[in-house]
Each structure stands twice: as structure tokens, then as C-alpha cells.
Design an enzyme around this catalytic site. Structure first.
Site, mmCIF file in Angstrom:
data_model
loop_
_atom_site.group_PDB
_atom_site.id
_atom_site.type_symbol
_atom_site.label_atom_id
_atom_site.label_comp_id
_atom_site.label_asym_id
_atom_site.label_seq_id
_atom_site.Cartn_x
_atom_site.Cartn_y
_atom_site.Cartn_z
ATOM 1 N N TYR A 94 -30.088 -38.667 41.174
ATOM 2 C CA TYR A 94 -29.859 -37.414 41.918
ATOM 3 C C TYR A 94 -28.562 -37.520 42.730
ATOM 4 C CZ TYR A 94 -30.344 -34.138 45.854
ATOM 5 O OH TYR A 94 -30.112 -33.190 46.817
ATOM 6 N N ASP A 133 -26.654 -36.182 51.712
ATOM 7 C CA ASP A 133 -26.458 -37.532 52.263
ATOM 8 C C ASP A 133 -26.724 -38.601 51.204
ATOM 9 O OD1 ASP A 133 -29.143 -36.684 52.222
ATOM 10 O OD2 ASP A 133 -29.740 -38.008 53.849
ATOM 11 N N TYR A 188 -30.771 -29.188 41.101
ATOM 12 C CA TYR A 188 -31.901 -30.007 40.646
ATOM 13 C C TYR A 188 -32.193 -30.949 41.807
ATOM 14 C CZ TYR A 188 -34.571 -33.108 37.521
ATOM 15 O OH TYR A 188 -35.551 -33.847 36.913
ATOM 16 N N THR A 189 -33.295 -30.730 42.520
ATOM 17 C CA THR A 189 -33.544 -31.461 43.771
ATOM 18 C C THR A 189 -34.735 -32.432 43.686
ATOM 19 O OG1 THR A 189 -34.837 -29.589 44.587
ATOM 20 C CG2 THR A 189 -32.532 -29.692 45.281
ATOM 21 N N GLN A 192 -35.093 -23.434 49.593
ATOM 22 C CA GLN A 192 -35.256 -23.374 51.057
ATOM 23 C C GLN A 192 -34.058 -22.690 51.724
ATOM 24 O OE1 GLN A 192 -37.125 -26.848 53.014
ATOM 25 N NE2 GLN A 192 -36.149 -28.017 51.398
ATOM 26 N N ILE A 193 -32.855 -23.138 51.377
ATOM 27 C CA ILE A 193 -31.664 -22.603 52.052
ATOM 28 C C ILE A 193 -31.381 -21.185 51.548
ATOM 29 C CG2 ILE A 193 -29.194 -22.963 52.483
ATOM 30 C CD1 ILE A 193 -29.739 -26.003 52.071
ATOM 31 N N TRP A 204 -32.227 -34.163 54.674
ATOM 32 C CA TRP A 204 -33.620 -34.037 55.127
ATOM 33 C C TRP A 204 -33.945 -32.570 55.485
ATOM 34 C CZ3 TRP A 204 -35.539 -38.752 58.464
ATOM 35 C CH2 TRP A 204 -35.103 -39.950 57.887
ATOM 36 N N LYS A 223 -25.108 -35.351 42.248
ATOM 37 C CA LYS A 223 -24.535 -34.517 43.324
ATOM 38 C C LYS A 223 -23.094 -34.954 43.629
ATOM 39 C CE LYS A 223 -26.338 -31.741 45.503
ATOM 40 N NZ LYS A 223 -26.401 -30.265 45.309
ATOM 41 N N ASP A 269 -28.964 -19.037 35.736
ATOM 42 C CA ASP A 269 -29.335 -20.430 35.468
ATOM 43 C C ASP A 269 -28.055 -21.260 35.372
ATOM 44 O OD1 ASP A 269 -30.137 -22.853 34.317
ATOM 45 O OD2 ASP A 269 -31.782 -21.896 33.221
HETATM 46 N N1 NAP Z 1 -34.003 -30.597 50.313
HETATM 47 C C1 NAP Z 1 -33.301 -31.535 50.943
HETATM 48 O O1 NAP Z 1 -33.829 -32.345 51.698
HETATM 49 C C2 NAP Z 1 -31.807 -31.578 50.762
HETATM 50 C C3 NAP Z 1 -31.093 -32.585 51.426
HETATM 51 C C4 NAP Z 1 -29.712 -32.632 51.273
HETATM 52 C C5 NAP Z 1 -29.068 -31.702 50.470
HETATM 53 N N2 NAP Z 1 -29.792 -30.756 49.817
HETATM 54 C C6 NAP Z 1 -29.071 -29.819 48.950
HETATM 55 O O2 NAP Z 1 -29.252 -28.517 49.469
HETATM 56 C C7 NAP Z 1 -29.223 -27.569 48.401
HETATM 57 C C8 NAP Z 1 -30.413 -26.656 48.500
HETATM 58 O O3 NAP Z 1 -31.561 -27.459 48.614
HETATM 59 P P1 NAP Z 1 -32.995 -26.826 48.886
HETATM 60 O O4 NAP Z 1 -33.814 -27.875 49.551
HETATM 61 O O5 NAP Z 1 -32.825 -25.480 49.494
HETATM 62 O O6 NAP Z 1 -33.464 -26.671 47.385
HETATM 63 P P2 NAP Z 1 -34.904 -26.374 46.811
HETATM 64 O O7 NAP Z 1 -35.767 -25.737 47.821
HETATM 65 O O8 NAP Z 1 -35.380 -27.604 46.115
HETATM 66 O O9 NAP Z 1 -34.538 -25.284 45.731
HETATM 67 C C9 NAP Z 1 -33.660 -25.555 44.702
HETATM 68 C C10 NAP Z 1 -33.522 -24.277 43.935
HETATM 69 O O10 NAP Z 1 -32.606 -24.529 42.868
HETATM 70 C C11 NAP Z 1 -33.106 -23.829 41.758
HETATM 71 N N3 NAP Z 1 -32.649 -24.404 40.502
HETATM 72 C C12 NAP Z 1 -32.969 -25.585 39.955
HETATM 73 N N4 NAP Z 1 -32.363 -25.702 38.758
HETATM 74 C C13 NAP Z 1 -31.657 -24.554 38.563
HETATM 75 C C14 NAP Z 1 -30.851 -24.066 37.527
HETATM 76 N N5 NAP Z 1 -30.657 -24.754 36.398
HETATM 77 N N6 NAP Z 1 -30.292 -22.850 37.659
HETATM 78 C C15 NAP Z 1 -30.511 -22.108 38.757
HETATM 79 N N7 NAP Z 1 -31.285 -22.500 39.772
HETATM 80 C C16 NAP Z 1 -31.854 -23.721 39.678
HETATM 81 C C17 NAP Z 1 -34.618 -23.935 41.839
HETATM 82 O O11 NAP Z 1 -35.121 -22.877 41.091
HETATM 83 P P3 NAP Z 1 -36.669 -22.708 40.713
HETATM 84 O O12 NAP Z 1 -37.244 -22.011 41.917
HETATM 85 O O13 NAP Z 1 -36.623 -21.859 39.491
HETATM 86 O O14 NAP Z 1 -37.188 -24.086 40.469
HETATM 87 C C18 NAP Z 1 -34.838 -23.791 43.330
HETATM 88 O O15 NAP Z 1 -35.054 -22.453 43.700
HETATM 89 C C19 NAP Z 1 -29.148 -28.380 47.124
HETATM 90 O O16 NAP Z 1 -27.812 -28.457 46.710
HETATM 91 C C20 NAP Z 1 -29.604 -29.778 47.539
HETATM 92 O O17 NAP Z 1 -29.028 -30.772 46.721
HETATM 93 C C21 NAP Z 1 -31.148 -30.665 49.953
#
Ligand code: NAP
Length: 300
Positions: free
Chosen positions: A125, A102, A61-62, A11-12, A150, A129, A36
Site C-alpha cells: 500500500y 504517512d 485502494y486503502t 471518509q474524506i 490515521w 501511494k 473508477d
Molecule cells: N484512512 C486512513 O487512515 C488514511 C491515512 C492516510 C492517508 N489516507 C489517504 O486518504 C485518502 C482517502 O482515504 P479515506 O480513508 O477517506 O478512504 P476510504 O474511506 O477507505 O475510501 C476510499 C474510497 O476510494 C474508493 N475507491 C477505491 N478504489 C477505487 C477505484 N478504482 N476507483 C474509484 N474509487 C475507488 C472506494 O470506493 P468504494 O466505496 O466503491 O469501495 C472508497 O469510497 C486516500 O488517498 C488514502 O490513501 C488515508
């Protein structure tokens, strides 16, 4: 200025690419299989190729619930992998923006968490993190760790899209009203990272480095978030379900989540001079991407 983004489909990461040009920045992103986090040499090759001024790790890994039974993999990506990215940044002497969550907190606070509050994750998770944050700090001084919460947007999987899908399928939906947090637009976060990038690259102030909380302004519950999603969807002409407030105990999930995860954004706002908009306003931008009002409806 060149920014290397690890993760391209997230997403980001998506909005970092989309918004780069508007900020006058060249954004190069790469995700699996090319880059990777479990194969650090692929990250090194990517950074050698791009020769960035700044690196953003937007990959993780989300899958919060899946991680409960996949701990080794979650830690390999979120802890070891994150640390390796920081180590590689240290080797090439470039700053890193790392995204955290969070869910490093246990939710027992009644007031917004500040950056120095003790972390006490409730889930695998969250623990992976928190370990990633520590690994980043150990490997690199010039790090910015942004804890957010969120996250939603028009691209990728998230609560907004799940609600719209389930709402179209079912007449009634139960959503928990005893978990509080701040919905955060992936687009707003990407814009904020791109906005602070030039200051990070200038690297003229050692006090900049460290951990920041950054979320959409104001708090709500998942139920409040869902209610606003359906209110805005209904304005756009969607048939929406009846919404029922339920308790976390009525919706058991493999991973425990913090009951309260408000994050105090003061450090970010006072350091960089801006914060994120109210989540309701940002949700409206997301909804207009997801559900554009047709020309005829606009005219009517
Ligand atoms: N989503 C939330 O609500 C939330 C809240 C708080 C913090 N965050 C943090 O914000 C950051 C971005 O979150 P997001 O929601 O944008 O994530 P997301 O949409 O779930 O996407 C995560 C991405 O990470 C990639 N990924 C997973 N394992 C990987 C690996 N081994 N090597 C390289 N890429 C890998 C996935 O690749 P594939 O496309 O190949 O699966 C996916 O494109 C993360 O650090 C997350 O912990 C998220």
C-alpha cells in the site's frame, strides 16, 4: 467555484460533500461504479461534465493488509489511476489536490517527518501511494499532495468505529502501544482542503504547489488513541472494555506499518496560516456524531 471530488463514499470524500456549502463552494463528487480510477475515461467524462475549477482525488485502494496479496490492483488504483487523474487535470489546465499517506515512510525517524525526507515504504500500500505521488508530480505542476495519517470520522470504516464495535463485544482489548502517529479527523481534513481551495484556484503563487504534511495536532500510540476513545465513550454512558497495551509483535498483520509516523505540519501551517486542532478535541466532535447524548441524559 466548482470542485470535482473523485470518490464519494470514502471518509474524506464524504465530508468534502457535506462541508462544501458551508465554505460557499459547489462540490460535485462521484465514485464507483460511475467514476473508477482503473478506467480513466470515466474520470475524464466526469471532469468534462462538471467543468471544475479544482479537482480533489479522495479515492484510493486503502485496504492496507489486503494490498499485500493484491499488489497489481493497488498499484493500478493508487499509482496508475492517480497519475491519470493528474494527466487529465493537466489537459484541462486545472489544479489537483491528491491525498497521500504517512505509510510512504519506514518509521525509523525519531522526529516528525518533513516533506523532503526520503520515502521508504514498508508495505505494498505504502509503495503504491509513493508511486502515485511520483506519477502525480510527473503529470502536473499545479498539484498539492497532502500526506495525512490515521484518518477517522463518523462516516466509513476506521479505527474509532472498530474500537467501539469490539469494545461492545469483548471485556478486554489488546491494542499496540509501540506505533506512534497522529490521528486525523476526516472532517478537519475536508475543511482544510475546502479552506485552501480558493487560493489554489487563484493560482497566483507558483510556490504553493507541492507536497504538504497535514495531521491532527500531537502524537499518540494506537493504545493511547483507543484509551481516549473509550474515555470519551464512557463519559457518554457506554460500557467500555479493559484496555491492554500490547506490542506489534503480538498482533501480526500481513502489512508492516511504520513504528513512528509523526508528520511535521510546519510547511502547511506557514503557507496557509492554519493547522488542524488537537486530535482529542476533534475526536470529541466525531463521538458526538457517533454517540449523541440523549435529551434525558443531557437534562440529568
Ligand atoms: N484512512 C486512513 O487512515 C488514511 C491515512 C492516510 C492517508 N489516507 C489517504 O486518504 C485518502 C482517502 O482515504 P479515506 O480513508 O477517506 O478512504 P476510504 O474511506 O477507505 O475510501 C476510499 C474510497 O476510494 C474508493 N475507491 C477505491 N478504489 C477505487 C477505484 N478504482 N476507483 C474509484 N474509487 C475507488 C472506494 O470506493 P468504494 O466505496 O466503491 O469501495 C472508497 O469510497 C486516500 O488517498 C488514502 O490513501 C488515508
Amino acid at each position: 467555484m466548482k470542485i470535482a471530488v473523485i470518490g464519494s463514499e470514502g471518509q474524506i470524500a464524504h465530508y468534502l460533500q457535506v462541508r462544501g456549502r458551508a465554505h460557499g463552494l459547489s462540490v460535485f463528487s462521484a465514485g464507483r461504479p460511475e467514476v473508477d480510477l482503473t478506467r480513466p475515461q470515466t474520470v475524464g467524462e466526469f471532469l468534462d461534465r462538471v467543468e471544475p475549477d479544482l479537482v480533489v482525488n479522495a479515492a484510493a485502494y486503502t485496504a492496507v493488509d489486503k494490498a499485500e496479496n493484491d499488489s497489481e490492483h493497488a498499484f493500478l488504483v493508487n499509482a496508475t489511476g492517480a497519475g491519470e487523474v493528474a494527466r487529465l487535470c493537466s489537459q484541462i489546465n486545472r489544479p489537483l489536490v491528491h491525498i497521500s499517506t504517512d505509510y510512504v515512510f519506514d518509521g525509523s525517524s525519531r522526529t516528525p517527518y518533513v516533506e523532503t525526507d526520503a520515502v521508504l515504504p514498508l508495505s505494498v500500500y505504502g509503495a503504491s501511494k509513493a508511486a502515485g505521488e511520483m506519477a502525480v508530480r510527473r503529470a502536473l505542476v499545479e498539484n498539492i499532495i497532502i500526506r495525512t495519517a490515521w484518518v477517522y470520522g463518523a462516516h466509513g470504516g476506521n479505527f474509532v468505529k472498530t474500537m467501539l464495535r469490539l469494545g461492545a463485544e469483548r471485556p478486554e482489548l489488546g491494542v499496540v502501544d509501540d506505533q506512534r502517529g497522529s490521528p486525523t479527523s476526516a472532517l478537519d481534513l475536508a475543511d482544510a482542503i475546502l479552506q485552501i481551495a480558493p487560493r489554489l484556484v487563484a493560482n497566483s503563487d507558483a510556490a504553493l504547489w507541492g507536497t504538504y504534511h497535514l495531521t491532527g495536532a500531537t502524537e499518540t500510540t494506537w493504545h493511547g488513541f483507543a484509551a481516549e476513545i473509550f474515555r470519551q465513550a464512557s463519559v457518554r454512558g457506554a460500557i467500555v472494555p479493559r484496555l491492554k497495551a500490547i506490542k506489534t509483535a503480538e498482533y501480526p498483520t500481513p502489512a508492516r506499518r511504520p513504528a513512528y509516523s509523526g508528520l511535521d505540519n510546519t510547511r502547511f501551517v506557514s503557507t496557509f496560516g492554519f493547522g488542524l486542532p488537537d486530535w482529542r478535541a476533534s475526536l470529541a466532535s466525531c463521538m458526538s456524531e457517533l454517540m449523541p447524548v440523549s435529551f434525558t441524559e443531557k437534562v440529568a
